[in-house]
Design an enzyme around this catalytic site. Structure first.
Site, short mmCIF file in Angstrom:
data_model
loop_
_atom_site.label_atom_id
_atom_site.label_comp_id
_atom_site.label_asym_id
_atom_site.label_seq_id
_atom_site.Cartn_x
_atom_site.Cartn_y
_atom_site.Cartn_z
N ASN A 129 -10.02 -0.04 0.04
CA ASN A 129 -8.56 0.09 0.03
C ASN A 129 -8.04 -0.42 -1.32
O ASN A 129 -8.09 -1.63 -1.59
CB ASN A 129 -7.98 -0.73 1.19
N HIS A 140 -3.40 7.25 2.69
CA HIS A 140 -3.76 5.93 2.16
C HIS A 140 -5.11 5.56 2.76
O HIS A 140 -5.38 5.82 3.93
CB HIS A 140 -2.69 4.91 2.55
N CYS A 186 0.82 -1.23 0.00
CA CYS A 186 0.00 0.00 0.00
C CYS A 186 0.84 1.27 0.00
O CYS A 186 0.32 2.36 -0.24
CB CYS A 186 -0.94 0.00 1.19
N1 ACO Z 1 -18.05 -8.67 9.87
C1 ACO Z 1 -18.43 -8.98 11.12
N2 ACO Z 1 -17.55 -9.32 12.08
C2 ACO Z 1 -16.25 -9.36 11.76
C3 ACO Z 1 -15.78 -9.03 10.47
C4 ACO Z 1 -16.74 -8.69 9.51
N3 ACO Z 1 -16.41 -8.36 8.24
N4 ACO Z 1 -14.43 -9.14 10.45
C5 ACO Z 1 -14.05 -9.51 11.69
N5 ACO Z 1 -15.15 -9.65 12.49
C6 ACO Z 1 -15.21 -10.03 13.89
C7 ACO Z 1 -14.00 -10.81 14.34
O1 ACO Z 1 -14.17 -12.18 14.04
C8 ACO Z 1 -13.99 -10.52 15.81
O2 ACO Z 1 -14.95 -11.35 16.45
P1 ACO Z 1 -14.66 -11.95 17.93
O3 ACO Z 1 -14.58 -10.74 18.81
O4 ACO Z 1 -15.86 -12.80 18.16
O5 ACO Z 1 -13.37 -12.69 17.82
C9 ACO Z 1 -14.52 -9.09 15.91
O6 ACO Z 1 -15.20 -8.85 14.68
C10 ACO Z 1 -13.43 -8.04 16.11
O7 ACO Z 1 -12.36 -8.30 15.15
P2 ACO Z 1 -11.14 -7.34 14.98
O8 ACO Z 1 -10.22 -7.93 13.95
O9 ACO Z 1 -10.56 -7.02 16.33
O10 ACO Z 1 -11.87 -6.02 14.41
P3 ACO Z 1 -11.27 -4.60 14.15
O11 ACO Z 1 -12.06 -3.60 14.87
O12 ACO Z 1 -9.77 -4.58 14.33
O13 ACO Z 1 -11.57 -4.38 12.59
C11 ACO Z 1 -10.32 -4.41 10.53
C12 ACO Z 1 -11.01 -5.23 11.62
C13 ACO Z 1 -11.38 -3.57 9.86
C14 ACO Z 1 -9.69 -5.35 9.53
C15 ACO Z 1 -9.25 -3.48 11.15
O14 ACO Z 1 -8.46 -4.20 12.05
C16 ACO Z 1 -8.34 -2.80 10.16
O15 ACO Z 1 -8.75 -1.97 9.36
N6 ACO Z 1 -7.01 -3.10 10.22
C17 ACO Z 1 -5.98 -2.38 9.46
C18 ACO Z 1 -5.93 -2.77 8.01
C19 ACO Z 1 -4.76 -2.05 7.35
O16 ACO Z 1 -4.54 -0.87 7.55
N7 ACO Z 1 -3.97 -2.77 6.56
C20 ACO Z 1 -2.76 -2.15 6.01
C21 ACO Z 1 -2.91 -1.79 4.63
S1 ACO Z 1 -3.34 -3.17 3.62
C22 ACO Z 1 -1.96 -3.61 2.67
O17 ACO Z 1 -0.87 -3.17 2.85
C23 ACO Z 1 -2.16 -4.68 1.62
#
Ligand code: ACO
Length: 322
Positions: free
Chosen positions: A279, A249, A114
């Site tokens: 993204n 980003h 990214c």
């Molecule tokens: N729908 C419903 N529930 C979900 C989903 C979904 N799509 N995805 C995860 N959950 C659940 C999980 O299973 C978890 O359930 P549990 O509590 O029963 O275990 C709960 O939701 C919380 O999961 P988290 O992973 O802690 O959720 P978070 O608030 O962190 O959100 C997300 C997830 C959106 C992916 C976030 O962590 C994020 O944006 N991370 C950064 C991504 C990023 O910046 N990547 C870098 C760039 S990408 C690249 O370089 C290719």
């Protein structure tokens, strides 16, 4: 004489198909409200079966070239940032060069996930500053939908396809003020996409889709981006109030909001595209820059901070006087 890399033109391309959160919730256990609240994303674009990183790059590039009002032959260097190249080789940059009908220039890809567009800006700036080249085309082009595991609700909700382009030209007027790019390969396990064709005996069953420990990536991203913002301002002896626009980003609205808060900027000064694009990896910063410039929000003479964080980890910023 100082040579600055000045933004001459920008371009963008988004494929036709729109995939909404509701569409995704028909195939995995999620909902529009969960996705929107946690990420700020409502829909993303999906490339057509015949589209490739180079075909999308060509559309964005031609728009940037037209806006810059230069001839393709005047381009000295083409940098394509992509994690979804048409082929392992030739590079997507070479394929783009051919599509643009350019014979004699340097063309290569940058693979920094990214952060690819920021890496591209940084490389272009070094080439232009030294006087080695005059005009550089940088394109971020991604078909993330082909490396996403559409059964993994933790990642498939995030990504989209598209291409963004910027044409930089040598100028004696201020343009790119500074770039700051870094990598730390120690975080491979937190965010990666295997290449099954290059697998060893031990991991030959891996598939070529994105794996991410989202929550952990989120925390590192927020902290790292806060640090790079400070470093960028200090390097230029600027105050937070000197920055007119943040062009981040587009990974997650909560990461973007945390960076804006650190800069004491209101969200009105942030270009946000992820609601309808998701993204788009290395395309996202250039698509956002293009949108901010073409809709007239970003004006000539204003100071724009671009930043990104991605797999590697890689991260970086570019401060630009537009
Ligand atoms: N729908 C419903 N529930 C979900 C989903 C979904 N799509 N995805 C995860 N959950 C659940 C999980 O299973 C978890 O359930 P549990 O509590 O029963 O275990 C709960 O939701 C919380 O999961 P988290 O992973 O802690 O959720 P978070 O608030 O962190 O959100 C997300 C997830 C959106 C992916 C976030 O962590 C994020 O944006 N991370 C950064 C991504 C990023 O910046 N990547 C870098 C760039 S990408 C690249 O370089 C290719």
């Amino acid at each position: 004489m100082t040579h600055y890399a000045k933004v001459l033109g920008t371009g963008g391309y988004l494929p036709e198909e729109i995939r909404t959160n509701d569409d995704i919730s028909k195939t995995v256990d999620t909902s529009d409200s969960w996705i929107y609240e946690r990420t700020g994303i409502k829909s993303r674009r999906i490339a057509g079966a015949n589209e490739t990183a180079s075909s999308m790059a060509e559309i964005a590039a031609r728009q940037a070239i037209n806006t810059a009002q230069i001839s393709p032959d005047e381009i000295d260097l083409i940098i394509v940032a992509t994690g979804t190249p048409d082929r392992v080789y030739p590079s997507t940059a070479c394929l783009l060069q051919h599509r643009l009908g350019i014979k004699h220039c340097v063309a290569f890809d940058v693979q920094a996930a990214c952060s690819g567009a920021i890496y591209g800006l940084s490389i272009a700036d070094q080439y232009i500053k030294t006087g080695a080249v005059k005009n550089v085309l940088i394109v971020g082009s991604e078909i993330c939908s082909r490396i996403v595991d559409w059964t993994d609700r933790g990642t498939c909700i995030l990504f989209g396809d598209g291409a963004g382009a910027v044409l930089l030209g040598s100028s004696d007027e201020a343009g790119v003020l500074s770039t700051h790019v870094y990598s730390d390969g120690g975080y491979e396990d937190m965010l990666y996409c295997p290449n099954p064709q290059a697998a060893t005996e031990a991991n030959k069953h891996q598939v070529g889709t994105i794996s991410m420990r989202g929550n952990e990536v989120f925390k590192v991203a927020v902290n790292t981006l806060e640090r790079i913002v400070d470093e960028t301002l200090e390097a230029n002896n600027l105050e937070k109030t000197d920055v007119d626009w943040l062009v981040p980003h587009q990974a997650n609205i909560r990461i973007i909001a945390a960076t804006a808060k650190k800069l004491k900027m209101s969200m009105e000064q942030v270009i946000v595209t992820l609601e309808e694009q998701g993204n788009t990896s290395s395309a996202s910063v250039l698509l956002a820059l293009h949108e901010g410039i073409t809709d007239g929000r970003i004006k000539r003479g204003q100071v724009v901070l671009l930043e990104a964080f991605g797999a590697g980890f890689t991260w970086g910023s570019a401060l630009i006087k537009y």
